[in-house]
Design a protein around this motif. Structure first.
Motif, mmCIF file in Angstrom:
data_model
loop_
_atom_site.group_PDB
_atom_site.id
_atom_site.type_symbol
_atom_site.label_atom_id
_atom_site.label_comp_id
_atom_site.label_asym_id
_atom_site.label_seq_id
_atom_site.Cartn_x
_atom_site.Cartn_y
_atom_site.Cartn_z
ATOM 1 N N SER A 28 2.437 -1.609 5.433
ATOM 2 C CA SER A 28 1.086 -2.104 5.224
ATOM 3 C C SER A 28 0.889 -2.688 3.820
ATOM 4 O O SER A 28 1.234 -2.073 2.825
ATOM 5 N N GLU A 46 0.850 -1.195 0.000
ATOM 6 C CA GLU A 46 0.000 0.000 0.000
ATOM 7 C C GLU A 46 0.881 1.239 0.000
ATOM 8 O O GLU A 46 2.044 1.185 0.366
ATOM 9 N N ARG A 47 0.271 2.364 -0.323
ATOM 10 C CA ARG A 47 1.035 3.596 -0.214
ATOM 11 C C ARG A 47 1.459 3.757 1.240
ATOM 12 O O ARG A 47 0.676 3.507 2.160
ATOM 13 N N SER A 80 -7.147 -5.162 3.637
ATOM 14 C CA SER A 80 -6.032 -4.209 3.720
ATOM 15 C C SER A 80 -5.423 -4.208 5.119
ATOM 16 O O SER A 80 -5.848 -4.965 5.987
ATOM 17 N N ASN A 81 -4.434 -3.359 5.279
ATOM 18 C CA ASN A 81 -3.791 -3.193 6.590
ATOM 19 C C ASN A 81 -3.153 -4.472 7.128
ATOM 20 O O ASN A 81 -3.218 -4.752 8.322
ATOM 21 N N GLY A 111 1.448 -4.291 12.929
ATOM 22 C CA GLY A 111 0.637 -3.439 13.800
ATOM 23 C C GLY A 111 -0.841 -3.484 13.445
ATOM 24 O O GLY A 111 -1.665 -2.858 14.101
ATOM 25 N N GLY A 112 -1.193 -4.188 12.362
ATOM 26 C CA GLY A 112 -2.588 -4.295 11.945
ATOM 27 C C GLY A 112 -3.018 -5.742 11.982
ATOM 28 O O GLY A 112 -2.923 -6.405 13.025
ATOM 29 N N LEU A 113 -3.479 -6.256 10.847
ATOM 30 C CA LEU A 113 -3.799 -7.680 10.737
ATOM 31 C C LEU A 113 -2.473 -8.403 10.503
ATOM 32 O O LEU A 113 -1.803 -8.154 9.500
#
Lengths: 293, 453
Positions: free
Chosen positions: A231, A222-223, A253-254, A258-260
């Protein structure tokens, strides 16, 4: 504040300035490593600090800062950000801008044993400014894929640098094996994964046409954001054709630590892919089918 | 209809209004990418000259995308008041610019005018306007709308609190929300972008924000910016929705790519009137932005600014509570740098108001475009002066879920303070009761999320 105090502060500031100047002159702008020692070096913190003046409950704010990467609890000078949080913000923006222009580490591609395909975007400038170039494989890659790609499998996985090579580097090692393992357990067939350099999401339509798989899943950087450049998104499309629209793609996404988390994402993606095969659909169409159930 | 002109001893010919509009645009990378931009600076000026002499009826008779094949064109034309249009039809675009800017043309007259113009006429006139032209014209118009609260009153500036979290963690969202509210952000709406677009996940966030508003008696509206079909599903299952969100585009193909049809929007509106929690009548929150159609290959060779104007013409049909312009969200292939982003924001605010819409602006930039915080702040100040209704409010200006930068809680408070603007009236009273604001200024308590402990 009295005169003595002011003089003291001014002297301290001047001393600091001299130190910085001296260290700059010595190193001539070369970035210093932490091991270069010396109290002369400013070790600027990247951590959010509880900077609210006279908070009602300091612990709450500190706890909040652990729960979310959002820039909260940073206080204010008047209505503006405090100096430290302002500089942190600008540093993170600078880092994110730099991250866009990096290539994926060739070592990682080798380690994962991924064939490398290229789009028509021959350089970064073309890639950033011309969407079409990043959506189409170049002639050599088309030829290679026609000759060497595994055809007619249920799933084709492609790894795309997209707008963040960092995202690809930090997630693929965990994510790719997790998906592949999930697919194997479910008895779903998949073609050998590919890496596509300087590619956009829609390159999956081009790849699908050549390898004739039911689904292409793109794992794409991702950007980069300020909080993370790591990410990654997964875009999946079932049998794309002339009438495929954006809403026909399923997106997760993500994906980053720190995310999924990449391992969790892998299992989730394998389940989703299984559903798509079952309903022969992706995106909004898949949701419609699931709701009917 | 004259489509040629002679300037500086060269003659320029254009084939259609579509081409004139595209070439008269200020330079933008998205128009260059689709191969429709002016090749030289003088060609751009030639297009502006031709544009200035075209009459409104030339535009009316030649939509850039046919009525018969495009739903957006159809909706725009079906909403034109023909009596008002006929009153102005022989005016040229150049004369229209002068009319809009004239001291003798009041807000009431502009308001009437908006009912008789097509979106392409509005796009055209903006192409003849400079930065200050756009600000002066936009300043004349301010449109109000009512959901649970009244937005758009003179002297007031509202914000959407945007407390996103990368994994939709309720506690994380709540902390950012508290911080935002303590800065006075959240009177336009408490609006969360979900990472997981499923009805269950969206319902959870709707319940949480609704309960929080209820507990602290906050006069505002809640919204989760999922796809409209997901929100409809959540609403049907009983989730408390005050404001329904959707992104829109300026062509039928663009809207199809977004998974949006007129029927879905009509159904959403109907359902909101039956089951939504808000008073209304304005229950929609739309987002738009220059460049979405070209990114989706749905532009039909029309320039980005004209497509954006058409999006407003489409949006107007549903009388939204807020229309947020997010030009700058896509990247350098559509808006290359800060200069192009600022220009787009000003055009969009003006064009939105010329459609009679309660407009807000999100001066945003992504990390792969040539823009930074300074550009964003310039755009924020200019569009506030030009009378935008609202902005976004993001913790520290950094959206940790969507990965882009937008106006921060700090910027929100600053924009109000530097121009003497107040929060929406009910919300200002709430802030005073909470001890967060006195005489329009933040108190020492502001910026402390732990006051909600």
């Amino acid at each position: 504040m009295n005169q003595t105090e002011i003089t003291k502060i001014v002297n301290e500031v001047l001393q600091e300035l001299n130190k910085t100047k001296a260290s700059n002159e010595n190193k001539e702008g070369v970035p210093l490593k932490k091991t270069d020692s010396a109290a002369d070096i400013i070790d600027f913190t990247e951590q959010a600090e509880m900077a609210v003046d006279e908070p009602k409950n300091k612990d709450t704010i500190q706890h909040a800062q652990k729960i979310t990467p959002a820039r909260i609890g940073i206080g204010r000078s008047g209505t503006r950000m405090k100096t430290k949080s302002y500089l942190q913000f600008r540093i993170d923006h600078a880092a994110a801008q730099d991250a866009v222009l990096k290539d994926v580490e060739p070592d990682m591609i080798k380690e994962l044993n991924l064939p490398v395909l290229q789009t028509k975007a021959e350089d970064m400038e073309t890639y950033l400014m011309d969407l079409e170039a990043g959506r189409t494989l170049n002639d050599e890659s088309i030829r290679w894929l026609k000759e060497n790609g595994e055809k007619g499998k249920q799933i084709q996985i492609i790894i795309c640098d997209g707008l963040s090579s960092t995202a690809v580097e930090s997630n693929t090692r965990d994510l790719l094996p997790a998906i592949v393992q999930g697919l194997s357990l479910k008895g779903i067939t998949y073609a050998k994964p590919l890496f596509v350099k300087r590619s956009r999401v829609w390159v999956q339509d081009h790849v699908a046409k050549i390898v004739d798989s039911d689904i292409v899943i793109s794992l794409i950087g991702e950007r980069p954001g300020l909080a993370t450049a790591e990410s990654l998104s997964a875009y999946m499309v079932y049998r794309p054709g002339e009438h495929t629209v954006e809403a026909d793609r399923t997106v997760i996404s993500n994906i980053h630590k720190g995310g999924l988390s990449p391992v969790e994402a892998g299992a989730h993606l394998a389940d989703l892919l299984e559903q798509m095969l079952q309903y022969k659909a992706s995106g909004v169409q898949l949701v419609k089918h699931r709701n009917k159930k | 209809m004259k489509l040629s002109c002679r300037i500086k001893n060269d003659t320029y010919h254009f084939k259609s209004i579509k081409e004139v509009l595209a070439k008269a645009s200020e330079e933008k990378s998205g128009d260059i990418m689709s191969g429709i931009a002016a090749a030289t600076s003088l060609e751009r000026m030639a297009a502006k000259v031709v544009l200035s002499e075209l009459q409104l009826k030339d535009f009316y008779e030649n939509p850039v995308i046919p009525y018969e094949t495009d739903l957006v064109t159809k909706v725009i034309y079906d909403n034109i008041n023909l009596s008002i249009y006929r009153e102005f039809q022989t005016m040229t675009i150049g004369e229209l610019r002068d009319y809009i800017l004239s001291h003798t043309t009041t807000f009431h007259e502009l308001r009437k005018l908006t009912q008789g113009l097509t979106s392409e006429m509005i796009s055209g006139v903006a192409k003849l306007m400079s930065t200050i032209d756009l600000v002066m014209a936009a300043q004349k118009m301010k449109y109000q709308a009512f959901c649970n609260t009244l937005i758009g009153e003179p002297g007031r500036l509202a914000f959407r609190c945007q407390p996103n979290h990368p994994t939709d963690l309720p506690e994380g969202i709540l902390y950012s929300l508290k911080e935002g509210l303590s800065y006075g952000s959240g009177d336009a709406v408490i609006g969360v972008n979900p990472n997981v677009d499923t009805a269950d996940s969206v319902s959870r966030i709707l319940h949480m924000t609704h309960d929080f508003m209820d507990k602290w008696k906050i006069p505002t509206q809640n919204c989760v910016l999922a796809h409209i079909t997901t929100q409809i599903e959540a609403l049907e299952k009983g989730a408390p929705v005050a404001l329904m969100f959707q992104s829109l585009a300026g062509t039928q193909k663009g809207n199809e790519a977004f998974g949006v049809t007129k029927e879905i929007l009509d159904y959403g509106e109907q359902l909101m009137k039956k089951q939504g929690t808000s008073t209304g009548p304005n229950i929609f929150y739309f987002e738009t932005g220059q460049g979405s159609e070209v990114s989706l290959d749905a532009d039909h060779g029309v320039d980005m600014q004209t497509l954006e104007s058409r999006t407003y013409g489409f949006a107007k049909h549903w009388s939204p509570f807020m229309v947020n312009n997010v030009s700058g969200f896509i990247g350098p292939e559509t808006l290359f740098d800060g200069k192009q982003m600022i220009r787009a924001d000003l055009e969009d605010l003006f064009m939105g108001k010329m459609h009679g819409l309660p407009m807000g602006i999100a001066p945003t930039y992504t990390n792969h475009m040539h823009a930074d915080q300074n550009d964003q702040e310039i755009a924020g100040i200019l569009t506030t002066v030009a009378g935008a209704n609202f902005y976004m409010g993001v913790p520290g200006g950094d959206d940790v879920m969507l990965n882009y930068q937008d106006t921060s809680f700090h910027d929100n408070a600053s924009l109000r303070e530097m121009l003497g603007l107040r929060p929406l009236s009910e919300f200002e009273k709430w802030m005073e009761n909470m001890g967060l604001m006195e005489n329009g200024k933040l108190t020492n308590r502001a910026g402390d999320l732990s006051i909600f402990d």
